[in-house]
Design a protein around this motif. Sequence first.
Motif, PDB file in Angstrom:
ATOM      1  N   UNK A 297       0.667  76.325  -5.854  1.00  0.00           N
ATOM      2  CA  UNK A 297       2.173  76.750  -4.905  1.00  0.00           C
ATOM      3  C   UNK A 297       2.602  75.105  -4.502  1.00  0.00           C
ATOM      4  N   UNK A 298       1.598  74.552  -4.055  1.00  0.00           N
ATOM      5  CA  UNK A 298       1.515  73.378  -3.392  1.00  0.00           C
ATOM      6  C   UNK A 298       1.714  71.721  -4.682  1.00  0.00           C
ATOM      7  N   UNK A 299       1.708  71.888  -5.720  1.00  0.00           N
ATOM      8  CA  UNK A 299       2.072  71.281  -6.679  1.00  0.00           C
ATOM      9  C   UNK A 299       3.532  71.228  -6.919  1.00  0.00           C
ATOM     10  N   UNK A 300       3.891  72.654  -7.401  1.00  0.00           N
ATOM     11  CA  UNK A 300       5.917  73.006  -7.395  1.00  0.00           C
ATOM     12  C   UNK A 300       6.591  72.483  -5.727  1.00  0.00           C
ATOM     13  N   UNK A 301       5.497  72.585  -4.855  1.00  0.00           N
ATOM     14  CA  UNK A 301       6.608  72.098  -3.346  1.00  0.00           C
ATOM     15  C   UNK A 301       6.195  70.917  -3.662  1.00  0.00           C
ATOM     16  N   UNK A 302       5.427  69.627  -3.864  1.00  0.00           N
ATOM     17  CA  UNK A 302       5.562  68.461  -4.012  1.00  0.00           C
ATOM     18  C   UNK A 302       6.460  67.736  -5.204  1.00  0.00           C
ATOM     19  N   UNK A 303       6.823  69.165  -6.253  1.00  0.00           N
ATOM     20  CA  UNK A 303       7.838  68.375  -7.424  1.00  0.00           C
ATOM     21  C   UNK A 303       8.827  67.795  -6.204  1.00  0.00           C
ATOM     22  N   UNK A 304       9.459  70.176  -5.822  1.00  0.00           N
ATOM     23  CA  UNK A 304      10.534  69.903  -4.957  1.00  0.00           C
ATOM     24  C   UNK A 304      11.188  69.207  -4.237  1.00  0.00           C
ATOM     25  N   UNK A 305      10.215  68.810  -3.287  1.00  0.00           N
ATOM     26  CA  UNK A 305      10.394  67.334  -2.316  1.00  0.00           C
ATOM     27  C   UNK A 305      10.784  66.300  -2.633  1.00  0.00           C
ATOM     28  N   UNK A 306      10.408  66.255  -4.425  1.00  0.00           N
ATOM     29  CA  UNK A 306      11.251  64.778  -4.102  1.00  0.00           C
ATOM     30  C   UNK A 306      12.754  64.922  -4.686  1.00  0.00           C
ATOM     31  N   UNK A 307      12.885  66.272  -5.454  1.00  0.00           N
ATOM     32  CA  UNK A 307      15.044  66.240  -5.382  1.00  0.00           C
ATOM     33  C   UNK A 307      15.627  66.427  -3.657  1.00  0.00           C
ATOM     34  N   UNK A 308      15.074  66.392  -3.127  1.00  0.00           N
ATOM     35  CA  UNK A 308      15.909  66.648  -1.344  1.00  0.00           C
ATOM     36  C   UNK A 308      16.199  65.442  -1.724  1.00  0.00           C
ATOM     37  N   UNK A 309      16.269  64.414  -1.542  1.00  0.00           N
ATOM     38  CA  UNK A 309      16.964  63.759  -0.545  1.00  0.00           C
ATOM     39  C   UNK A 309      17.997  63.300  -2.026  1.00  0.00           C
ATOM     40  N   UNK A 310      18.359  63.490  -3.103  1.00  0.00           N
ATOM     41  CA  UNK A 310      19.009  63.217  -4.239  1.00  0.00           C
ATOM     42  C   UNK A 310      20.537  64.637  -3.711  1.00  0.00           C
ATOM     43  N   UNK A 311      19.513  65.589  -3.686  1.00  0.00           N
ATOM     44  CA  UNK A 311      20.260  66.667  -3.573  1.00  0.00           C
ATOM     45  C   UNK A 311      20.842  66.575  -2.104  1.00  0.00           C
ATOM     46  N   UNK A 312      19.963  66.543  -0.683  1.00  0.00           N
ATOM     47  CA  UNK A 312      21.168  66.008   0.013  1.00  0.00           C
ATOM     48  C   UNK A 312      21.954  65.340  -0.538  1.00  0.00           C
TER      49      UNK A 312
END
Length: 380
Positions: A149-164
């Motif tokens: 689950x942490x690798x998934x979360x790590x990848x998803x966090x990289x989406x935070x700047x463009x998504x916000x």
Amino acid sequence: MSDMIGSRATADRDPRLDVFRGLALVMIFINHAPRNWLENLTNRNFGFSDAAEGFVLMSGIAAGIAYSGYFRRADPLTGIARVLRRVWTIYQVHILITVVALAIAAAAALWFGAPDMMRKHGIWVLVKDPLGFLIGVPLLGHQLGYVNILPLYLVLLLLVPPVIWGALRWPLVVLGLSIAVWLAAGLLRVNFPNYPQQGGWFLNPLSWQLLFVIGLLTGIAHKAAERFVPVLPWLQWLTGGFLLLSLVWMQWPDFASFMRGGLKAAQDAGAPWVMTSFSKTYLSAPRLLHILALAYFLSSFAAVRRACHLGVTAPLALLGRQALPVFALGTVLAFAIQAVKTVTGQDVVLDTLMIAGGVLAQLGLAAAKQYWPKPRAVLP
């Protein structure tokens, strides 16, 4: 859980988010120490989704609350730097958990004559293909079971700047694009690749990003003291009805068999596979809709918010506030419990004591992280 719905939010920390995230962590810990009687009490027995979906949704909400302010104040570089720092921390924790899990499996085989752990959870790849294993693990191409689950979360966090950035301008466009990616990943079976083994990630980021993005949009709205989805009586009835349907489905085998037949007929008639299956890898529609319905329904009643302020929920809130170290410790302890169970076999009393001791250890760590005095910087 934040205000997808419910009374008007404030920008303050929502106690529901901490309490329910803490509850999800406890259930993940119980489910990761399988074949214990407490598994029967976790939420996966009462609906289509499980604690992992709840954890990812609430992680998205927390990220929206934590980082959206930087982009709203036109300070994106600081926000990006904080996100990248968090990504690096999560990567380090993931590698540490993996190494400790390997050590536990090796110790069980070497010292206790229990080699079964070396044959489970992808650990066997270390013996079959050691060089590929040593490349795959740091590149996240090979993930041990229960440590994915942490690798998934790590990848998803990289989406935070463009998504916000996009959500502050065109939230519905961002949501639409996220849905399109989820649908395409499911229809085309597109996934991140494994290495050195064949196949893809157990939790496909291209599919799970939709749940995380919905959480982000919810957290962004909460931070602005707004609601992403309003309270609508008909929607409360609809989500409540769907939750009841899934509960009956999970608890009544004949009904489940009948309904699965209906889904198969729909699929044979041309309905997309991702809409009719129960795939966790591709976060198929029944699982996705269930966790969203659960989040909406629970967060639409003021009584739930009041309950999360009660002292009895304080231990769960403490776990939720320290989610990363609590999850890391819980994962390591779950591997240790599995190793013990390979030696001792099934024992209800021992299972109960180990699970209870593990939860207490996680509470102790969370309390230390929360309340232990921080060292003061000493000026030269």
